[in-house]
Design a protein around this motif. Structure first.
Motif, PDB file in Angstrom:
ATOM      1  N   LEU A 150       3.574  -1.648  10.303  1.00 14.18           N
ATOM      2  CA  LEU A 150       3.876  -0.424   9.559  1.00 14.18           C
ATOM      3  C   LEU A 150       2.544   0.211   9.141  1.00 14.18           C
ATOM      4  CD1 LEU A 150       6.721  -1.921   7.353  1.00 14.18           C
ATOM      5  CD2 LEU A 150       6.972  -0.588   9.459  1.00 14.18           C
ATOM      6  N   PRO A 151       1.905   0.976  10.046  1.00 11.35           N
ATOM      7  CA  PRO A 151       0.547   1.469   9.799  1.00 11.35           C
ATOM      8  C   PRO A 151       0.411   2.431   8.626  1.00 11.35           C
ATOM      9  CG  PRO A 151       1.443   2.419  11.810  1.00 11.35           C
ATOM     10  CD  PRO A 151       2.422   1.382  11.345  1.00 11.35           C
ATOM     11  N   ASP A 152       1.479   3.055   8.191  1.00 15.35           N
ATOM     12  CA  ASP A 152       1.410   4.008   7.078  1.00 15.35           C
ATOM     13  C   ASP A 152       1.606   3.357   5.720  1.00 15.35           C
ATOM     14  OD1 ASP A 152       1.065   6.024   8.949  1.00 15.35           O
ATOM     15  OD2 ASP A 152       3.201   6.509   9.020  1.00 15.35           O
ATOM     16  N   TRP A 153       1.780   2.045   5.694  1.00 15.13           N
ATOM     17  CA  TRP A 153       2.114   1.345   4.460  1.00 15.13           C
ATOM     18  C   TRP A 153       1.176   0.175   4.203  1.00 15.13           C
ATOM     19  CZ3 TRP A 153       5.559   3.761   1.522  1.00 15.13           C
ATOM     20  CH2 TRP A 153       6.378   4.709   2.144  1.00 15.13           C
ATOM     21  N   ALA A 154       1.079  -0.226   2.953  1.00 11.84           N
ATOM     22  CA  ALA A 154       0.337  -1.426   2.552  1.00 11.84           C
ATOM     23  C   ALA A 154       1.241  -2.254   1.647  1.00 11.84           C
ATOM     24  CB  ALA A 154      -0.938  -1.051   1.819  1.00 11.84           C
ATOM     25  N   PHE A 155       1.311  -3.552   1.912  1.00 14.23           N
ATOM     26  CA  PHE A 155       2.075  -4.483   1.094  1.00 14.23           C
ATOM     27  C   PHE A 155       1.100  -5.333   0.294  1.00 14.23           C
ATOM     28  CE2 PHE A 155       5.802  -4.991   4.351  1.00 14.23           C
ATOM     29  CZ  PHE A 155       6.265  -3.734   4.024  1.00 14.23           C
ATOM     30  N   SER A 156       1.481  -5.655  -0.933  1.00 11.56           N
ATOM     31  CA  SER A 156       0.758  -6.631  -1.734  1.00 11.56           C
ATOM     32  C   SER A 156       1.771  -7.366  -2.597  1.00 11.56           C
ATOM     33  CB  SER A 156      -0.310  -5.948  -2.602  1.00 11.56           C
ATOM     34  OG  SER A 156       0.284  -5.061  -3.525  1.00 11.56           O
ATOM     35  N   ARG A 157       1.323  -8.382  -3.279  1.00 15.12           N
ATOM     36  CA  ARG A 157       2.162  -9.147  -4.205  1.00 15.12           C
ATOM     37  C   ARG A 157       1.510  -9.059  -5.573  1.00 15.12           C
ATOM     38  NH1 ARG A 157       7.041 -10.594  -2.268  1.00 15.12           N
ATOM     39  NH2 ARG A 157       6.822 -10.318  -0.052  1.00 15.12           N
ATOM     40  N   GLU A 158       2.291  -8.629  -6.550  1.00 13.92           N
ATOM     41  CA  GLU A 158       1.780  -8.506  -7.910  1.00 13.92           C
ATOM     42  C   GLU A 158       2.794  -9.085  -8.880  1.00 13.92           C
ATOM     43  OE1 GLU A 158       0.643  -4.421  -8.622  1.00 13.92           O
ATOM     44  OE2 GLU A 158      -0.453  -4.325  -6.720  1.00 13.92           O
ATOM     45  N   PRO A 159       2.300  -9.591 -10.028  1.00 14.04           N
ATOM     46  CA  PRO A 159       3.216 -10.174 -11.015  1.00 14.04           C
ATOM     47  C   PRO A 159       4.282  -9.167 -11.453  1.00 14.04           C
ATOM     48  CG  PRO A 159       0.934 -10.637 -11.586  1.00 14.04           C
ATOM     49  CD  PRO A 159       0.908  -9.660 -10.447  1.00 14.04           C
ATOM     50  N   ASP A 160       5.500  -9.651 -11.539  1.00 13.18           N
ATOM     51  CA  ASP A 160       6.633  -8.840 -11.967  1.00 13.18           C
ATOM     52  C   ASP A 160       7.182  -9.469 -13.246  1.00 13.18           C
ATOM     53  OD1 ASP A 160       9.424  -8.024 -12.301  1.00 13.18           O
ATOM     54  OD2 ASP A 160       9.255  -7.124 -10.312  1.00 13.18           O
ATOM     55  N   THR A 161       7.121  -8.726 -14.344  1.00 15.46           N
ATOM     56  CA  THR A 161       7.575  -9.282 -15.619  1.00 15.46           C
ATOM     57  C   THR A 161       9.073  -9.555 -15.632  1.00 15.46           C
ATOM     58  OG1 THR A 161       7.748  -7.055 -16.541  1.00 15.46           O
ATOM     59  CG2 THR A 161       5.694  -8.245 -16.935  1.00 15.46           C
ATOM     60  N   ALA A 162       9.832  -8.822 -14.835  1.00 20.14           N
ATOM     61  CA  ALA A 162      11.287  -9.021 -14.801  1.00 20.14           C
ATOM     62  C   ALA A 162      11.679 -10.338 -14.143  1.00 20.14           C
ATOM     63  CB  ALA A 162      11.966  -7.853 -14.092  1.00 20.14           C
ATOM     64  N   THR A 163      10.913 -10.758 -13.097  1.00 14.47           N
ATOM     65  CA  THR A 163      11.274 -11.982 -12.382  1.00 14.47           C
ATOM     66  C   THR A 163      10.374 -13.167 -12.725  1.00 14.47           C
ATOM     67  OG1 THR A 163       9.837 -11.567 -10.460  1.00 14.47           O
ATOM     68  CG2 THR A 163      12.067 -10.600 -10.412  1.00 14.47           C
ATOM     69  N   GLY A 164       9.154 -12.877 -13.183  1.00 15.23           N
ATOM     70  CA  GLY A 164       8.204 -13.952 -13.453  1.00 15.23           C
ATOM     71  C   GLY A 164       7.451 -14.410 -12.218  1.00 15.23           C
ATOM     72  N   TYR A 165       7.650 -13.727 -11.097  1.00 11.21           N
ATOM     73  CA  TYR A 165       6.995 -14.087  -9.838  1.00 11.21           C
ATOM     74  C   TYR A 165       6.132 -12.933  -9.343  1.00 11.21           C
ATOM     75  CZ  TYR A 165      10.321 -17.932  -9.630  1.00 11.21           C
ATOM     76  OH  TYR A 165      11.039 -19.064  -9.921  1.00 11.21           O
ATOM     77  N   ALA A 166       5.239 -13.237  -8.421  1.00  8.88           N
ATOM     78  CA  ALA A 166       4.503 -12.185  -7.726  1.00  8.88           C
ATOM     79  C   ALA A 166       5.461 -11.593  -6.691  1.00  8.88           C
ATOM     80  CB  ALA A 166       3.260 -12.744  -7.054  1.00  8.88           C
TER      81      ALA A 166
END
Length: 131
Positions: free
Chosen positions: A108-124
């Motif tokens: 998906l060349p037009d997009w970038a994925f990352s993982r960041e902390p989510d306060t709602a789930t407690g996970y990245a």
């Protein structure tokens, strides 16, 4: 969207090889539509578990799907052993291709994925950004 069919050779770390293929094509986001092959060992983190498991011996990779990002992939796999028992979970680093892994990766060349902390789930969790 660009499709990239891959055949990974024996000895490749499955997850690292997919992240490398993404980088080699200048992409920061992708999805595995499907993957099959064989692994030894398979490295999986089961639902709700903190640590990984590695079934003994070689296993068939029955399914592989999920998001691929530089160092932030989220892949689910199911594998079966010689007795036909099936085990599934999150694919970890260190799952090594035994004879082959045939994977259809979508870039998906037009997009970038990352993982960041989510306060709602407690996970990245997945964060999607337009490039």
């Amino acid at each position: 969207m660009k499709t990239l069919p891959l055949r990974l050779a024996p000895g490749a770390d499955l997850r690292r090889a997919l992240e490398a293929a993404l980088a080699e094509h200048g992409a920061e986001a992708g999805f595995v539509l499907q993957g099959i092959g064989s692994l030894q060992p398979a490295v999986l983190r089961l639902a709700g578990a903190e640590t990984t498991v590695a079934p003994e011996g070689s296993v068939e990779l029955l399914t592989l799907a999920g998001s691929v990002a530089p160092g932030a992939s989220h892949l689910h796999a199911s594998v079966s052993d010689a007795a036909g028992r099936v085990l599934g979970g999150h694919l970890g680093y260190g799952a090594i291709v035994l004879t082959t892994a045939e994977v259809l990766l979508v870039l998906l060349p037009d997009w970038a994925f990352s993982r960041e902390p989510d306060t709602a789930t407690g996970y990245a969790e997945l964060v999607v950004r337009r490039r």
